[in-house]
Write an enzyme that holds these catalytic residues in place. Structure first.
Site, PDB file in Angstrom:
ATOM      1  CG  ASP A 225      -2.142   0.870   1.012  1.00 19.44           C
ATOM      2  OD1 ASP A 225      -3.165   0.673   1.677  1.00 19.44           O
ATOM      3  OD2 ASP A 225      -2.067   1.766   0.139  1.00 19.44           O
TER       4      ASP A 225
HETATM    5  C1  GLC Z   1      -4.314   4.314  -0.008  1.00 23.36           C
HETATM    6  C2  GLC Z   1      -5.255   3.165   0.185  1.00 23.36           C
HETATM    7  C3  GLC Z   1      -5.284   2.228  -0.981  1.00 23.36           C
HETATM    8  C4  GLC Z   1      -5.100   2.993  -2.266  1.00 23.36           C
HETATM    9  C5  GLC Z   1      -3.706   3.582  -2.254  1.00 23.36           C
HETATM   10  C6  GLC Z   1      -3.437   4.445  -3.489  1.00 23.36           C
HETATM   11  O1  GLC Z   1      -3.702   4.710   1.164  1.00 23.36           O
HETATM   12  O2  GLC Z   1      -5.126   2.423   1.385  1.00 23.36           O
HETATM   13  O3  GLC Z   1      -6.535   1.548  -0.947  1.00 23.36           O
HETATM   14  O4  GLC Z   1      -5.256   2.125  -3.392  1.00 23.36           O
HETATM   15  O5  GLC Z   1      -3.452   4.353  -1.093  1.00 23.36           O
HETATM   16  O6  GLC Z   1      -4.259   5.561  -3.472  1.00 23.36           O
END
Ligand code: GLC
Length: 742
Positions: A225
């Site tokens: 993430d």
């Molecule tokens: C965020 C989220 C994830 C998302 C990523 C990119 O913090 O947890 O679901 O796809 O960052 O935006």
């Protein structure tokens, strides 16, 4: 197209290390020297959120109903249709991987991102997620199933440590991932922010290697993430392929390879997977236009097919065309269609409910509220407008401030302004109809008694405005059924009061009892149960038939059921199949969803539906066996219209080869041996040998009784055949090994 192995052989260490980290916020690195481009990954689960470089607003895209309401369609074909439009828009913008779907558990209705996740039931979640993933990837666009795993709250998500027992981890948190790995093979898996049992998920070797790679056989890319990679080297050592969200730690990894802290062969594995992902993306890329109008129609259809009619007293719905009605609530003109955070989109066109309702009826409108705080003037104006009309439609719901990534809700209450508004208009009009827009359950207890009907639209996307008008006036027949229980109040929910934990300790006290697994097992009343949803017609179930009443390991159970439309209009019925194991060795939920089917029926029409269950419908996770196993015994197969509306059931007996029970040791009492069919015969022999009658051994304090009867024991030969002195533990060890003493 390039050959991955050939490219890998040509790469420098630095080029390989660069493949293990992002180039910028949304792109991976490629290998410029070899004309291999990086790829583009972006959100989101409820529509494409793509920002052109240096543009603040995302490009226009179709906002589809969020997972939490789309799953209420229980419609595999609809999921595929929505996924197709999202894939087309990804191709249009040149997006190679969509960061979706989210499949995390709904421990509490307060979860800030529940709207982005399908269901409280892991089987429904995994099944629908697999349809979405398979469809997108069929259209050449990769996916990223997220957030792996036990990232089931927003509060302190970057630091919290999820303490989850193994059964809950397997049967609730991981089950959707497990189902998806078998059915859809996602191109990427997104490792989550929190810790699990003390180890950050991006470096959690148990989850990333033991389970994902070895048990699930996953061969795709594990990406982090955004900025979730805490210890870079440790993460890549323990299974992370690609660090996203931060792109400045190349030196750290390079020096770790040079120092031998991480082997170059490990880097090669990561680089190889990323190259394979790039190759798949390039092969899947299509220059295409996007049929925005068709997509908008699909968004409307998806909203209409997902909405759930929770209540319809005296058949107040559907309303008659041309009726004189009052519409109150700001959401009627500014619909609440999505949650906050990374899943936000910039919708090309949003249907306004009020506009479409006006096409059906003679409408008086009053905003009723501007915010969550009660405005007496607006309420008075609304109550005045609600007098002497045939019915009042009140738009309620949460806001994208309360339901959003990054925070969990602090309660499940509707805003006081909305409660006061409902009570005010109910005071002057007997026919109050609620249209609710929330991504997760809200408490209806304060208004339920004052309203005749509740139509739950969820966060219905850009087409919900037309969809709700069609449903309210009968051009569409509601067919959705809840994929998340609506509890009466937050205090009745499984994780209360422990959710979301305090400090960084997040303990899953409710264990496997999530959602209806909790309410139905503990007989806790709910406002509207999992799987509940009304229609403008009615259905009866008959002829539930099983292919057999005895089942063995590896065999499949075929089930057939007849469903009849007993009303006067066409409708769709969602039939749910639950399995119950009333006498299980370890505690199990009172019932668990194991299959479902949706069927469209004309008035008076009967159709027979057929489903099949395999071992996975009967097994449960046995921690000391480190695997799923099926227990011998009786199982009840239920055909249901909701988790609390069981229409028909049949019983089968399962003869399993699995032995689930914990093996005994010499520290178990003789009474346990005596009462356990695995040791019963040998134990009785020992008792006879010792001249002790059976009834001495029906108590749990057997060892002491035997010790009291020491003379009898001592009458035995001083040493047993293998030379050990006779003792209680010795006796018991012999029992364990099914070995007689002399
Ligand atoms: C965020 C989220 C994830 C998302 C990523 C990119 O913090 O947890 O679901 O796809 O960052 O935006």
């Amino acid at each position: 197209m390039f050959n991955v192995e050939n490219v890998l052989e040509q790469l420098t260490l630095e080029e390989k290390v660069l493949l293990c980290q992002a180039k910028d916020m949304w792109h991976t690195n490629g290998v410029e020297r070899l004309d291999i481009p990086g790829i583009l990954l972006t959100d989101g689960p409820n529509g494409i959120r793509y920002n052109k470089p240096d543009s603040y607003l995302p490009e226009p895209s179709t906002a589809v109903p969020t997972e939490s309401i789309l799953s209420a369609s229980w419609d595999r074909g609809l999921i595929r249709k929505v996924a197709s439009l999202m894939a087309e828009e990804c191709q249009y913008y040149g997006i190679n991987v969509l960061l979706a779907p989210g499949v995390n558990a709904k421990r509490s209705p307060l979860g800030g991102r529940n709207f982005e996740y399908y269901s409280e039931d892991p089987y429904l979640t995994g099944t629908l997620a697999a349809e979405m993933i398979h469809t997108m990837q069929e259209h050449g666009v990769g996916t990223s199933i997220k957030h792996y795993a036990a990232n089931d709250q927003e509060t302190r998500r970057f630091t919290e440590d999820s303490s989850v027992d193994e059964r809950t981890l397997r049967e609730i948190c991981l089950k959707p991932f497990e189902i998806v790995m078998k059915k859809a093979k996602p191109w990427t898996v997104m490792a989550a922010y929190p810790k699990l049992r003390g180890q950050h998920l991006c470096e959690n070797s148990y989850l990333l290697q033991e389970i994902l790679r070895k048990e699930y056989g996953y061969e795709g890319v594990v990406l982090s993430d955004w900025s979730a990679t805490v210890n870079k080297v440790e993460s890549h050592k323990n299974g992370l392929d690609l660090e996203m969200g931060s792109f400045y730690r190349k030196e750290e990894l390079l020096s770790a390879v040079q120092s031998g802290d991480i082997g170059e062969e490990t880097i090669n594995e990561h680089a190889k997977r990323v190259l394979e992902l790039i190759k798949k993306s390039l092969e899947g890329k299509k220059e295409t236009d996007a049929d925005w109008n068709a997509h908008h129609e699909t968004a409307r259809e998806a909203s209409a097919k997902s909405a759930v009619l929770l209540k319809n007293e005296q058949g107040v719905l559907p309303l008659a065309r041309g009726a004189h009605i009052t519409v109150v609530g700001k959401f009627a003109e500014q619909p609440h269609i999505r949650g906050g955070g990374s899943s936000g989109t910039n919708s090309g066109s949003i249907d306004i409910p009020l506009t479409f309702i006006k096409e059906y009826a003679d409408v008086v409108y009053a905003p009723g509220y501007e915010s969550e705080q009660t405005d007496a003037v607006l309420i008075q104006e609304a109550a005045k407008a609600a007098k002497n009309t045939d019915a009042v439609i009140v738009f309620t719901g949460t806001t994208d401030l309360t339901e959003s990534e990054g925070c969990d809700r602090i309660n499940m209450l509707l805003p006081e302004s909305q409660i006061d508004l409902v009570n005010a208009v109910a005071g002057v009009n007997a026919n109050v109809i609620i249209v609710n827009s929330s991504g997760a359950p809200v408490e209806f207890r304060q208004i339920e008694g004052s309203v005749k009907a509740i139509l739950h639209m969820g966060l219905g996307g850009e087409g919900m405005g037309k969809a709700c008008a069609e449903l309210l006036f009968g051009d569409a027949n509601p067919s959705g059924k809840l994929s998340e229980t609506f509890p009466i109040r937050i205090e009745n929910t499984p994780a209360y009061p422990f959710y979301p934990g305090y400090n960084d300790d997040v303990i899953y006290h409710e264990e496997i009892l999530v959602g209806y697994r909790y309410y139905d097992t503990k007989k806790i009343p709910v406002q509207y149960p999992f799987g509940h949803g009304l229609s403008y017609t009615s259905f009866t179930y008959s002829d539930l038939r099983l292919s057999t009443n005895e089942l063995r390991n590896g065999e499949k159970l075929a089930i057939s059921l007849k469903v009849k439309n007993t009303g006067n209009r066409i409708g769709e019925e969602i039939v749910q199949f639950y399995v119950s194991a009333p006498k299980s060795y370890m505690p199990r939920p009172e019932k668990e969803l194991k299959e479902f089917a949706k069927v469209e029926l004309k008035p008076g029409e009967t159709k027979e539906i057929h489903v099949k269950l395999d071992d996975s419908a009967f097994s449960y996770y046995i921690p000391h066996l480190h695997r799923y196993a099926v227990e011998s015994g009786e199982y009840i197969i239920m055909a249901a219209a909701s988790s609390q509306d069981i229409r028909l059931s049949e019983t089968i007996i399962y003869h399993s080869e699995d032995e689930l029970r914990l093996p005994f040791t010499e520290y178990n009492s003789m009474g346990e041996f005596y009462n356990d069919d695995r040791y019963e015969n040998v134990t009785k022999k020992v008792y006879t040998k010792l001249g002790i009658t059976e009834n001495h051994f029906m108590f749990p304090i057997l060892s002491s009784i035997i010790v009291k009867d020491l003379p009898a024991v001592m009458a035995l030969p001083k040493v047993s055949p293998d030379g050990e002195p006779i003792s209680i533990p010795k006796l018991q060890r012999c029992l364990l090994e099914n070995r007689w003493i002399d």
